[in-house]
Every structure is written in structure tokens, then in C-alpha cells.
Design a protein around this motif. Structure first.
Motif, mmCIF file in Angstrom:
data_model
loop_
_atom_site.group_PDB
_atom_site.id
_atom_site.type_symbol
_atom_site.label_atom_id
_atom_site.label_comp_id
_atom_site.label_asym_id
_atom_site.label_seq_id
_atom_site.Cartn_x
_atom_site.Cartn_y
_atom_site.Cartn_z
ATOM 1 N N PRO A 3 0.813 -1.219 0.000
ATOM 2 C CA PRO A 3 0.000 0.000 0.000
ATOM 3 C C PRO A 3 0.846 1.268 0.000
ATOM 4 C CG PRO A 3 -0.883 -1.597 1.542
ATOM 5 C CD PRO A 3 0.440 -2.126 1.101
ATOM 6 N N LEU A 4 0.454 2.225 -0.824
ATOM 7 C CA LEU A 4 1.021 3.571 -0.884
ATOM 8 C C LEU A 4 2.469 3.598 -1.382
ATOM 9 C CD1 LEU A 4 -0.370 4.955 2.507
ATOM 10 C CD2 LEU A 4 -1.431 5.055 0.241
ATOM 11 N N ALA A 5 2.960 2.507 -1.940
ATOM 12 C CA ALA A 5 4.372 2.404 -2.292
ATOM 13 C C ALA A 5 4.707 3.187 -3.556
ATOM 14 C CB ALA A 5 4.757 0.945 -2.484
ATOM 15 N N ALA A 6 5.972 3.642 -3.612
ATOM 16 C CA ALA A 6 6.486 4.385 -4.757
ATOM 17 C C ALA A 6 7.544 3.554 -5.469
ATOM 18 C CB ALA A 6 7.092 5.709 -4.301
ATOM 19 N N GLY A 7 7.867 3.979 -6.692
ATOM 20 C CA GLY A 7 8.945 3.347 -7.443
ATOM 21 C C GLY A 7 8.685 1.879 -7.687
ATOM 22 N N ALA A 8 9.770 1.094 -7.661
ATOM 23 C CA ALA A 8 9.657 -0.330 -7.942
ATOM 24 C C ALA A 8 8.881 -1.076 -6.864
ATOM 25 C CB ALA A 8 11.053 -0.933 -8.095
ATOM 26 N N LEU A 9 8.756 -0.499 -5.680
ATOM 27 C CA LEU A 9 7.961 -1.152 -4.638
ATOM 28 C C LEU A 9 6.511 -1.294 -5.077
ATOM 29 C CD1 LEU A 9 9.208 0.580 -1.348
ATOM 30 C CD2 LEU A 9 10.036 -1.521 -2.405
ATOM 31 N N HIS A 10 6.041 -0.300 -5.806
ATOM 32 C CA HIS A 10 4.642 -0.290 -6.252
ATOM 33 C C HIS A 10 4.335 -1.474 -7.164
ATOM 34 C CE1 HIS A 10 0.808 1.260 -7.731
ATOM 35 N NE2 HIS A 10 1.248 1.039 -8.953
ATOM 36 N N ASP A 11 5.347 -1.932 -7.909
ATOM 37 C CA ASP A 11 5.132 -2.963 -8.925
ATOM 38 C C ASP A 11 5.319 -4.383 -8.403
ATOM 39 O OD1 ASP A 11 4.702 -0.932 -10.816
ATOM 40 O OD2 ASP A 11 6.862 -0.743 -11.173
ATOM 41 N N LEU A 12 5.675 -4.545 -7.127
ATOM 42 C CA LEU A 12 5.887 -5.886 -6.584
ATOM 43 C C LEU A 12 4.572 -6.666 -6.532
ATOM 44 C CD1 LEU A 12 8.289 -4.999 -3.625
ATOM 45 C CD2 LEU A 12 8.903 -6.212 -5.735
ATOM 46 N N ASP A 13 4.612 -7.894 -7.018
ATOM 47 C CA ASP A 13 3.427 -8.759 -7.011
ATOM 48 C C ASP A 13 3.421 -9.554 -5.711
ATOM 49 O OD1 ASP A 13 1.270 -10.348 -7.529
ATOM 50 O OD2 ASP A 13 2.189 -11.458 -9.194
ATOM 51 N N ILE A 14 2.909 -8.921 -4.669
ATOM 52 C CA ILE A 14 2.939 -9.537 -3.347
ATOM 53 C C ILE A 14 2.087 -10.801 -3.300
ATOM 54 C CG2 ILE A 14 2.417 -9.184 -0.903
ATOM 55 C CD1 ILE A 14 4.821 -7.600 -1.899
ATOM 56 N N ALA A 15 1.005 -10.826 -4.058
ATOM 57 C CA ALA A 15 0.120 -11.991 -4.030
ATOM 58 C C ALA A 15 0.818 -13.248 -4.542
ATOM 59 C CB ALA A 15 -1.126 -11.709 -4.862
ATOM 60 N N ALA A 16 1.866 -13.091 -5.340
ATOM 61 C CA ALA A 16 2.581 -14.249 -5.885
ATOM 62 C C ALA A 16 3.624 -14.801 -4.931
ATOM 63 C CB ALA A 16 3.249 -13.873 -7.207
ATOM 64 N N LEU A 17 3.835 -14.124 -3.794
ATOM 65 C CA LEU A 17 4.857 -14.533 -2.840
ATOM 66 C C LEU A 17 4.269 -15.479 -1.810
ATOM 67 C CD1 LEU A 17 7.728 -14.222 -1.668
ATOM 68 C CD2 LEU A 17 6.896 -12.232 -0.408
ATOM 69 N N HIS A 18 4.976 -16.581 -1.566
ATOM 70 C CA HIS A 18 4.575 -17.542 -0.527
ATOM 71 C C HIS A 18 5.777 -17.735 0.368
ATOM 72 C CE1 HIS A 18 2.417 -20.789 1.381
ATOM 73 N NE2 HIS A 18 3.392 -21.644 1.125
ATOM 74 N N ALA A 19 5.669 -17.297 1.640
ATOM 75 C CA ALA A 19 6.844 -17.258 2.516
ATOM 76 C C ALA A 19 6.532 -17.786 3.909
ATOM 77 C CB ALA A 19 7.370 -15.835 2.587
ATOM 78 N N PRO A 20 6.198 -19.062 4.055
ATOM 79 C CA PRO A 20 5.955 -19.609 5.398
ATOM 80 C C PRO A 20 7.219 -19.541 6.243
ATOM 81 C CG PRO A 20 6.086 -21.367 3.761
ATOM 82 C CD PRO A 20 6.046 -20.083 3.002
ATOM 83 N N GLY A 21 7.039 -19.292 7.521
ATOM 84 C CA GLY A 21 8.174 -19.165 8.427
ATOM 85 C C GLY A 21 8.701 -17.761 8.547
ATOM 86 N N VAL A 22 8.266 -16.859 7.662
ATOM 87 C CA VAL A 22 8.676 -15.461 7.719
ATOM 88 C C VAL A 22 7.713 -14.708 8.635
ATOM 89 C CG1 VAL A 22 8.934 -13.324 6.384
ATOM 90 C CG2 VAL A 22 9.740 -15.497 5.445
ATOM 91 N N ARG A 23 8.258 -13.835 9.450
ATOM 92 C CA ARG A 23 7.445 -13.027 10.362
ATOM 93 C C ARG A 23 7.136 -11.663 9.779
ATOM 94 N NH1 ARG A 23 9.986 -9.838 14.096
ATOM 95 N NH2 ARG A 23 11.807 -11.199 13.905
#
Length: 457
Positions: A183-203
Motif C-alpha cells: 500500500p502507498l508504495a512508490a517506485g519499484a515497490l509499487h510494482d511488486l506482485d505480493i500476491a505471488a509470494l509464498h513465505a511460510p516461516g517469515v514473520r
């Protein structure tokens, strides 16, 4: 539920005024109710929080009966999948709850951007008066090159749920609401496909972007296989770092990764392993490079560093014999002021890693930087003191030291109106006079703002 617990209630309320934290004030049977998701002038239906008896209630809007002209569609819905949103039906004469997207950190997601600044100015004026006994009609100005308030964050933290989905926390909760993009991200952060990330064990995932390069810090205990998956998912323009193995700790953080306490770094940060790229980023301000750790403090808004450093420089007197920069971080404000005046610089910061970067950032200056809590530092003689503390503010010891110093000009950069008001009360009581105080909307669509106060004596 204990016998003394107050049960949740369904109420219909008239919203009176804005309050700190992005809430609004209403009253029920003479009791103050802090309402999330409402706007002054609205009639809303709410559900109060269950809890122990208190002088006030907290509530969340469930339905807007009479909407403000400044209400807009909830922007948070742009960051969640359709299945994550609560598609509450809109009845006759009503609007669906503005909290349908579920997550916190965008308290004014449902408010017209210009009006949200007016609400922030009202809260700032109120806190200066009520806490600091300072009668000042404050204003909050838009950030430079502001568009719609949704493309400014260069630092983003996402929580990760037990299933490995990254998202934002629900308000006043540990529940993770998965998002499709930061949310509210600028630059390349805005384009990250967070829904495609699967990261069990990450806090937690901590993203930062500077110029043409970024960094991701992974916190928690993911397996090597999960780290490999994150590496494959992350664009090549990002470095990748991971928290070294060790005991799990819930490390509360303030603005942009600063510890919440006044000294900022009395507990060492967990060591980081560099899995790809580098552990530092390079920020450019006014044509000059500033190095900062990937996990270090830097102003979050893409325009904040340039704006705040220029405001500090503009406040400097014609002749400056020396400058002291308290809570100096990597040296942004003090170094900018010293370069503009040629004056020697003394900086104090509790984070040793930040002090190392500050020294690297000032090779052309007569500068001394000390890694020490500001409360414990002995201030040298200087004409100007600059301070940019965390949200806890400067506090009694620091303000007393400033009053007892030889400084005649004080430039106070603050991200919290309440602690600013408290500190200004002490400083004005100690002989300083406020020359100017300006708010800047450097956290658009959230309840936060930045202020620059110039004091002289």
C-alpha cells in the motif's frame, strides 16, 4: 468475558470532530467515543469494542447513514483481492463501511486528500493548545509533487501470516490481511506482485527503495528453500538480506524502523545475512549521496529528505559558528546545514551503524559524530541545534540540556504532534520563542504528519 467487562454495542452516532490517530469523536450518554472510519459531520452506525470499563469507548463504523461530502471510495480496496474485501451491500440512504478492506495504516483511505490535511491541521492545532498551551493556528501543506497520495512510500513493512501470505495488520490486531501490492508504495515497490509470494516461516518483510536500487529484509525463521523462493521472486534490482538465526523477539519499532524509545538503540539490532547484493542503500539529496543501512532510518516519503533538509537550511541565521544535530541518524539534516554554512558540525545518535554512515557521508566537512543516547550527551557550544527525534520526542532531559546550551536557533523536526507540543511547552518556558511552525503531509492518507518548528532566543 469477566463480570467487569463492557460488552460491545451497536450505536448510531453523530460525528463531531477529528481526533488523534485518524479517529473521530462522538458522544454516547455523555461518554466520548473514538470512532475509526468516520468523518466529522457524518451520522454513522458503529460497533464498539468489548473491554474493561474506561473513560471512553472505541468503535468502528459498520454503516454510513449520512455521508460527508469529503468521503471517497475506500482506497484500500485497490490493494486487496476481491475475495479479501467485505462486499457489504449499500442500503437505501446508507453507504457500506469504509473499513471493508480491513487493514490499518491508511486511516484516511476514505477521505478526500485535501480534506485529510485539514483534519490533520485541526488535530495539530488542538494538541498544541491542549498539551503545550500554545495558541497557534497550524497548517499542513501537501508534499512536493503530490498526486493522489498513493505513491510515496519508499519504505514498507508487511506482516506474514502462518500460511506465508504477506499483508497488512488489521487495526489494533495481529490478524494479517493479505495484499496484492504494498500500500502507498512508490517506485519499484509499487510494482511488486505480493500476491505471488509464498513465505511460510517469515514473520515480517521490510522493503526499501532508493533511486534505482532496493533491499528486502526477511525477518523470522524461513527454511533455506523458502529463502530461495523469495530470491527467485524478488526483482534483480533488490538486494536480499535475512535475519540471522537466533531467539525470536517481537521488536516494537517506531517511524521507519526506529525503536520506539527515546534513545533509539540501546538494544542491538539482530544481525543480518546478505544473501544477494549489498547491505547499504545510496540516497541522493540535492545532488549529494547519503549512504544508509538497508535496515536503517531514512525519511519514508520520496520527497521528504529534500524538503526537510531545505527547510532546515532556510531557517539558519546568516552567521553560524557551529551546529549540533541531535538524533542525527546518518546525518542528513546536520550535514545539509553544515554544507550550506561551512560551520563545524557535531552529531549525536544512539545507533552506532547510523553514526558510521554519518561519518562516511561527511568526508568534506569538519564534523564529529558521537554514538550515544542524546540524554547522556554533553552538548558543545553552538549557535544552532537541529533535532529530529523519534515519536517519543526529546523529553525532559534533552529539552533541559537544550535550554541550558548556548544555542540561539533551534530547528525541531517532529513526526508526533503530542510529544512536539509537550517539548515545545518546555522549550518556550525555558526562553525560546516559536518563530514558525509548519506541518507537512509527508504521510498522505495516514494519520501521521511531519512538522518543522523554528525557535529562537
Amino acid at each position: 468475558m469477566s463480570d467487569t467487562s463492557v460488552p460491545a454495542q451497536e450505536l448510531t452516532l453523530d460525528i463531531e470532530a477529528p481526533a488523534a490517530g485518524g479517529t473521530s469523536i462522538a458522544r454516547h450518554d455523555g461518554q466520548v467515543v473514538f470512532v475509526s472510519g468516520a468523518l466529522p459531520g457524518e451520522k454513522v452506525r458503529v460497533r464498539t469494542e468489548e473491554g474493561p470499563p474506561a473513560r471512553f469507548l472505541r468503535a468502528t463504523v459498520t454503516e454510513v447513514v449520512e455521508a460527508s461530502a469529503h468521503r471517497v471510495p475506500d482506497r484500500r480496496l485497490n490493494y486487496v483481492s476481491s475475495g479479501s474485501a467485505d462486499d457489504t451491500a449499500v442500503g437505501s440512504g446508507t453507504q457500506a463501511t469504509p473499513d471493508s478492506a480491513g487493514f490499518g495504516g491508511m486511516e484516511f483511505a476514505h477521505v478526500d486528500l485535501a480534506h485529510s490535511r485539514r483534519l490533520k491541521a485541526e488535530v495539530l492545532t488542538d494538541q498544541l493548545s491542549r498539551i503545550g498551551h500554545i495558541d497557534l493556528d497550524a497548517e499542513v501543506l501537501p508534499a512536493p509533487a503530490e498526486t493522489d497520495g498513493t505513491d510515496w512510500r519508499t519504505r514498507v513493512q508487511l506482516a506474514v501470516d502462518d500460511e506465508g501470505r504477506a499483508g497488512m495488520l488489521a487495526p489494533r490486531s495481529h490478524e494479517v490481511i493479505p495484499v496484492t501490492a504494498p500500500p502507498l508504495a512508490a517506485g519499484a515497490l509499487h510494482d511488486l506482485d505480493i500476491a505471488a509470494l509464498h513465505a511460510p516461516g517469515v514473520r515480517r518483510l521490510e522493503f526499501a527503495w532508493a533511486g534505482d536500487h532496493g533491499a528486502l529484509i526477511v525477518r523470522g525463521r524461513p527454511t533455506p528453500q523458502v529463502l530461495d523462493e523469495i530470491d527467485s521472486w524478488l526483482p534483480t534490482s533488490f538486494s536480499l538480506l535475512a535475519e540471522a538465526a537466533g531467539p525470536e523477539k517481537n521488536r516494537g519499532r517506531g517511524r521507519g524502523g526506529r525503536p520506539r524509545g527515546r534513545g533509539r538503540a540501546h538494544a542491538p539490532a539482530p544481525a543480518l545475512r546478505v544473501l544477494r547484493g549489498d547491505s547499504i542503500l545510496t540516497e541522493k539529496v540535492d545532488g549529494r549521496d547519503f549512504t544508509v543501512g538497508a535496515d536503517g532510518f531514512w525519511q519514508v516519503h520520496r520527497e521528504a529528505a529534500g524538503l526537510l533538509s531545505s527547510r532546515v537550511v532556510d531557517a539558519l541565521p546568516a552567521d553560524v559558528d557551529a551546529i549540533t544535530d541531535l538524533y542525527c541518524g546518518v546525518g542528513l539534516l546536520g550535514i545539509s546545514a553544515a554544507r550550506a554554512t561551512g560551520a563545524p558540525l557535531f552529531g549525536v545518535e544512539g545507533v552506532e551503524a547510523a553514526i558510521a554512515h554519518a561519518r562516511d557521508n561527511a568526508p568534506d566537512l569538519e564534523a564529529q559524530f558521537l554514538a550515544l543516547s542524546v540524554d547522556r550527551a554533553r552538548l558543545p557550544d553552538s549557535e544552532v541545534i537541529i533535532l529530529d527525534p523519534p515519536r517519543a520526542g526529546a523529553g525532559r532531559k534533552a529539552t533541559s540540556a537544550i535550554i541550558e546550551s548556548s544555542a540561539r536557533t533551534l530547528v525541531y523536526v517532529s513526526c508526533d504532534p503530542a510529544t512536539l507540543a509537550r517539548d515545545l511547552a518546555a522549550l518556550t518556558g525555558g526562553g525560546f520563542a516559536i518563530e514558525s511552525l509548519t506541518g507537512f503531509d509527508l504521510f498522505p492518507l495516514t494519520s501521521h504528519l511531519e512538522t518543522v518548528t523554528v525557535l529562537r532566543r
